[in-house]
Design an enzyme around this catalytic site. Structure first.
Site, short mmCIF file in Angstrom:
data_model
loop_
_atom_site.label_atom_id
_atom_site.label_comp_id
_atom_site.label_asym_id
_atom_site.label_seq_id
_atom_site.Cartn_x
_atom_site.Cartn_y
_atom_site.Cartn_z
N ARG A 55 0.08 -33.27 10.08
CA ARG A 55 0.76 -32.62 11.11
C ARG A 55 1.95 -31.62 10.78
O ARG A 55 2.06 -30.62 11.29
CB ARG A 55 1.39 -33.75 11.96
CG ARG A 55 0.37 -34.46 12.95
CD ARG A 55 1.12 -35.91 13.15
NE ARG A 55 0.91 -36.87 11.80
CZ ARG A 55 -0.35 -37.23 11.79
NH1 ARG A 55 -1.19 -37.17 12.82
NH2 ARG A 55 -0.57 -37.88 10.66
N THR A 56 2.64 -32.17 9.77
CA THR A 56 3.72 -31.22 9.68
C THR A 56 3.49 -30.09 8.94
O THR A 56 3.74 -29.00 9.23
CB THR A 56 4.75 -32.15 8.49
OG1 THR A 56 5.12 -33.46 8.97
CG2 THR A 56 5.94 -31.46 8.34
N LYS A 85 2.56 -28.40 -15.26
CA LYS A 85 2.97 -28.05 -16.54
C LYS A 85 4.23 -28.48 -17.25
O LYS A 85 5.01 -27.69 -18.04
CB LYS A 85 2.74 -26.59 -16.56
CG LYS A 85 1.60 -26.03 -16.29
CD LYS A 85 1.37 -24.66 -16.35
CE LYS A 85 0.19 -23.95 -16.05
NZ LYS A 85 -0.08 -22.50 -15.80
N ARG A 106 8.06 -30.15 1.11
CA ARG A 106 7.87 -31.83 1.26
C ARG A 106 7.70 -32.49 -0.10
O ARG A 106 7.08 -31.83 -1.03
CB ARG A 106 6.62 -32.23 1.97
CG ARG A 106 6.63 -33.89 1.90
CD ARG A 106 5.65 -34.32 2.80
NE ARG A 106 6.08 -34.30 4.36
CZ ARG A 106 5.28 -35.16 5.40
NH1 ARG A 106 4.33 -35.48 5.02
NH2 ARG A 106 6.06 -34.82 6.36
N HIS A 134 13.74 -36.38 7.48
CA HIS A 134 12.49 -35.78 7.72
C HIS A 134 13.22 -34.67 9.24
O HIS A 134 12.90 -35.36 10.21
CB HIS A 134 11.35 -36.49 8.29
CG HIS A 134 10.14 -35.65 8.34
ND1 HIS A 134 10.19 -34.46 8.76
CD2 HIS A 134 8.98 -36.23 8.49
CE1 HIS A 134 8.68 -33.99 8.71
NE2 HIS A 134 8.05 -35.25 8.61
C1 NCD Z 1 5.81 -39.46 8.77
C2 NCD Z 1 6.37 -38.89 7.32
O1 NCD Z 1 5.79 -38.03 6.60
O2 NCD Z 1 7.48 -39.06 7.04
N1 NCD Z 1 4.70 -38.44 9.05
C3 NCD Z 1 4.93 -37.24 9.60
O3 NCD Z 1 5.38 -36.40 9.12
N2 NCD Z 1 4.77 -36.98 11.06
C4 NCD Z 1 5.81 -40.62 8.90
C5 NCD Z 1 4.52 -41.53 7.89
O4 NCD Z 1 4.30 -41.02 7.09
O5 NCD Z 1 4.55 -42.68 8.21
#
Ligand code: NCD
Length: 309
Positions: A55-56, A85, A106, A134
């Protein structure tokens, strides 16, 4: 328009800026209906993902494209970028910032986005830093609550599941602390209780919270139930703790029966077995798919506010 640059942690926002982001996000719903816009014409966004995501990453990429921008990406950066590397995060950021006008990051380490922001001349957006935060998820969560419940003050919300390792609930607590008359119920298996740092923050900001082990009872009291996945990848060498935590709090028909008519169920997704799909998905109070879709509008709003001239 208020200036936005790095998005590193949820505490950085104030109510005024949040209101502005949500107003722009609402405009973005119209923009999507009308097949996008060209305001970010030829600007380039890099998505640098060291941990899995659906999703993100895709909603950020879709958001950028719908505003006319371009996307460069490396998923599984641990494996497919120069990190394999031995390159440091700081060096990678210095390099990518020469190729892109904004970096969505991320990473598996808490604090990675802060470190990146300290060396980056272009905006860094924290798309999840290990068990840290997040913030853009919390923004879309708040946007969803406002759309579904119609207000952000005077709310009761239950956060359920892995509150120790879940970064989305941590960021959401920081954002909720900006509002008035908030009551938070933490419902977590004992091995994954909410961290003391968040509890201390809520106390300092005079947010009323309580821990409970009775999901059914809490379900009768709240406007929102925010369910989360037990974060298996954070348990390392403690598989017994994982087994103990999973399956303890499940949303099923019996929880739906306790909830009031207006109460919604949210979940950042992905889910494993903490929501009984066949009993809950068709109930109109299940808001998690609408919530995920709102991510597109909120991320479009952020990109517009950060990048549009
Ligand atoms: C979440 C995350 O990555 O923290 N997912 C997301 O971005 N919607 C929640 C999760 O991984 O459980």
């Amino acid at each position: 328009m208020a200036r936005l640059f790095h998005i590193v942690e949820a505490q950085q926002f104030d109510r005024e800026l949040l209101g502005e982001i949500f107003a722009v996000a609402q405009e973005m719903e119209q923009v999507v209906q009308h097949y996008g816009s060209n305001i970010l014409n030829r600007r380039v966004m890099a998505t640098l993902f060291y941990e899995p995501s659906t999703r993100t990453r895709l909603s950020f990429e879709s958001a950028m494209r719908r505003l006319g921008g371009e996307v460069i990406t490396t998923e599984s950066a641990q494996e497919f970028s120069s990190v394999a590397k031995g390159e440091t995060l700081e060096d990678t950021i210095r390099i990518v910032s020469g190729y892109a006008d904004l970096i969505v990051l991320r990473h598996n380490e808490s604090g990675a986005s802060r470190r990146a922001s300290e060396v980056s001349p272009v905006p860094i957006i924290n798309a999840g830093d290990g068990p840290g935060q997040h913030p853009t998820q919390a923004l879309l969560d708040l946007y969803t609550i406002n759309r579904e419940i119609g207000r952000l003050d005077n709310l009761a919300i239950a956060m359920v599941g892995d509150l120790a390792n879940g970064r989305t609930v941590r960021s959401l607590c920081y954002l909720l602390a900006k509002y008035k008359d908030i009551k938070v119920y933490f419902v977590a298996p004992p091995v994954v209780r909410m961290g003391d740092d968040i509890k201390a923050y809520l106390k300092r900001h005079k947010i009323n919270f309580e821990e409970s082990d009775n999901l059914h009872q809490v379900a009768t009291q709240v406007d929102v139930i925010y369910q989360t996945r037990i974060q298996r990848e954070r348990f390392g060498d403690r598989p017994a703790d994982y087994e103990q935590a999973r399956g303890k709090y499940i949303i099923d028909r019996s929880v739906l029966d306790c909830m009031r008519a207006h109460t919604i169920i949210m979940h950042p997704l992905p889910r494993v077995d903490e929501i009984k799909r066949e009993e809950v998905d068709t109930d109109p109070r299940a808001a998690y798919f609408r919530q995920a879709h709102n991510g597109l509008y909120v991320r479009m709003a952020l990109l517009k506010m950060i990048l549009a001239r």
